[in-house]
Write an enzyme that holds these catalytic residues in place. Structure first.
Site, PDB file in Angstrom:
ATOM      1  N   SER A 150       0.848  -1.189   0.000  1.00 10.33           N
ATOM      2  CA  SER A 150       0.000   0.000   0.000  1.00 10.33           C
ATOM      3  C   SER A 150       0.882   1.237   0.000  1.00 10.33           C
ATOM      4  CB  SER A 150      -0.891   0.017   1.242  1.00 10.33           C
ATOM      5  OG  SER A 150      -1.529   1.280   1.391  1.00 10.33           O
TER       6      SER A 150
ATOM      7  N   TYR B  36      -2.819  -1.399  10.039  1.00 13.15           N
ATOM      8  CA  TYR B  36      -2.670  -1.715   8.619  1.00 13.15           C
ATOM      9  C   TYR B  36      -1.390  -1.124   8.038  1.00 13.15           C
ATOM     10  CZ  TYR B  36      -3.678  -1.936   3.619  1.00 13.15           C
ATOM     11  OH  TYR B  36      -3.602  -2.181   2.269  1.00 13.15           O
TER      12      TYR B  36
END
Length: 245
Positions: free
Chosen positions: A140, A163
């Site tokens: 990401s 995350y």
């Protein structure tokens, strides 16, 4: 015909990546935690005339499931050309550094980091038999430490405490793995598909699954002169594609 395993491929970006690689003439092992969902995804692809695909049950957070998937694929092929570590979870939102339970950290890291390690290690022997093995770790743009320290960055305030660190850890694993394989034909890269509208983010993303998958396909099919050990994010670095760590 190149053989490809994609984890978490029964829907969204993983599914579209399978479609695009099938269109390029690859054979796809479509990994799905739930076999029923995987079989349904395969039927959708076959309905489009894309037949070189089969479902493989694999839960990356479960060592026995990964071991079973390796045994199953090993019955079908002696070589794996591409591994796309796509399966991942967010851990839910909102995540704070001071208030999120450590069990959430464990759960997310077990899939996003340890899951990648499990699968990569399990299939390394098949990948080593390929003439041009490729590993794509789906990361990401939110994993960039540099960008998170830039107040002008558009995602500066998106400080998901679980995350983001899980993907940063995945990036470091990618660096170490690429270094370990530096004198081999392997190409190992971390690729950000971008802020894509999927179930993962309740379809709040702005990008399409087609564009996201194309980014993964690009690095799954790079030639011998291609990069390795890099972090690519068109979202973070639209001019060069290579994101700062």
């Amino acid at each position: 015909m190149k053989k490809v395993l994609i984890t978490g491929a029964n829907k969204s970006i993983g599914f579209e990546t399978a479609r695009q690689l099938l269109q390029k003439g690859c054979y796809i092992y479509l990994g799905s935690r739930n076999l029923k969902n995987g079989l349904e995804a395969v039927e959708k692809l076959k309905a489009e005339g894309l037949n070189e695909v089969e479902a493989i049950q694999i839960d990356v957070s479960n060592q026995e499931s990964v071991k079973a998937a390796r045994a199953e694929i090993g019955k079908k092929t002696e070589v794996l050309d591409v591994l796309i570590n796509n399966a991942g979870i967010s851990g839910g939102m909102t995540q704070t550094a001071t208030g999120t339970d450590v069990d959430v950290f464990k759960q997310v890291f077990d899939t996003n980091v340890f899951g990648v390690v499990r699968v990569t290690q399990a299939f390394m022997d098949l990948l080593q038999k390929s003439a041009q093995p490729r590993i794509v770790n789906v990361t990401s743009g939110l994993a960039s430490l540099t960008m998170h320290n830039d107040p002008t960055w558009k995602y500066y305030n998106v400080k998901a405490a679980v995350y983001n660190p899980s993907k940063a850890a995945l990036n470091m694993y990618t660096v170490v793995l690429a270094y370990e394989l530096r004198d081999t034909p392997f190409k190992v890269n971390a690729v950000d598909p971008g802020f894509t509208a999927t179930d993962f983010n309740q379809h709040s993303g702005t990008g399409s699954v087609e564009d996201a998958a194309a980014r993964l396909v690009k690095y799954a099919t790079i030639d011998a002169d291609g990069p390795t050990g890099k972090f690519f994010s068109d979202d973070n670095s639209p001019e060069t594609g290579e994101s700062p760590w």
